[in-house]
Design a protein around this motif. Structure first.
Motif, short mmCIF file in Angstrom:
data_model
loop_
_atom_site.label_atom_id
_atom_site.label_comp_id
_atom_site.label_asym_id
_atom_site.label_seq_id
_atom_site.Cartn_x
_atom_site.Cartn_y
_atom_site.Cartn_z
N THR A 11 -107.27 -45.34 -27.30
CA THR A 11 -107.31 -44.68 -26.11
C THR A 11 -105.84 -44.08 -25.95
OG1 THR A 11 -106.74 -46.63 -25.00
CG2 THR A 11 -109.19 -46.30 -24.99
N GLN A 12 -105.65 -43.39 -24.85
CA GLN A 12 -104.38 -42.80 -24.70
C GLN A 12 -103.35 -43.61 -24.36
OE1 GLN A 12 -105.97 -40.73 -20.88
NE2 GLN A 12 -105.22 -38.67 -22.04
N THR A 47 -114.02 -41.95 -21.45
CA THR A 47 -112.96 -42.34 -20.87
C THR A 47 -112.93 -43.87 -20.70
OG1 THR A 47 -111.20 -42.03 -19.36
CG2 THR A 47 -113.26 -41.96 -18.49
N GLY A 51 -107.60 -44.72 -20.48
CA GLY A 51 -107.56 -43.50 -20.84
C GLY A 51 -108.79 -42.90 -21.70
N ASP A 52 -108.56 -41.77 -21.77
CA ASP A 52 -109.65 -40.90 -22.69
C ASP A 52 -109.37 -41.45 -24.13
OD1 ASP A 52 -110.23 -39.33 -20.62
OD2 ASP A 52 -108.92 -37.70 -21.16
N VAL A 54 -108.79 -40.97 -27.84
CA VAL A 54 -107.82 -40.10 -28.64
C VAL A 54 -108.05 -40.20 -30.21
CG1 VAL A 54 -106.48 -39.68 -26.57
CG2 VAL A 54 -105.82 -41.38 -28.00
#
Length: 72
Positions: A11-12, A47, A51-52, A54
């Motif tokens: 994740t982000q 998400t 966070g999203d 990535v």
């Protein structure tokens, strides 16, 4: 025995998040899994609290045995 395919993403915030697929077709085609993960990342529809999604971290098949006992 229940089997699941876990696709693990970064994740982000640098943490991990997973998408789980029940009863995957076996043997698992790792190239198809990689391609599916790329599509998920490109679509940017998932998400998590951190966070999203990535990046890809990995994938695994998890096998679980459950033995239930009646205690009444």
């Amino acid at each position: 025995m229940a089997k699941t395919l876990e696709m693990i993403f970064v994740t982000q915030e640098g943490k991990t998040a997973s998408i789980t697929i029940e009863e995957p077709k076996e043997p698992v085609d790792i190239n198809a899994v990689k391609q599916a993960m790329d599509v998920i990342l490109a679509a940017n529809v998932f998400t998590s609290p951190s966070g999203d999604f990535v990046g890809k971290k990995g994938a695994r098949v998890v096998e679980r045995n459950v033995n239930e006992y009646e205690v009444i």
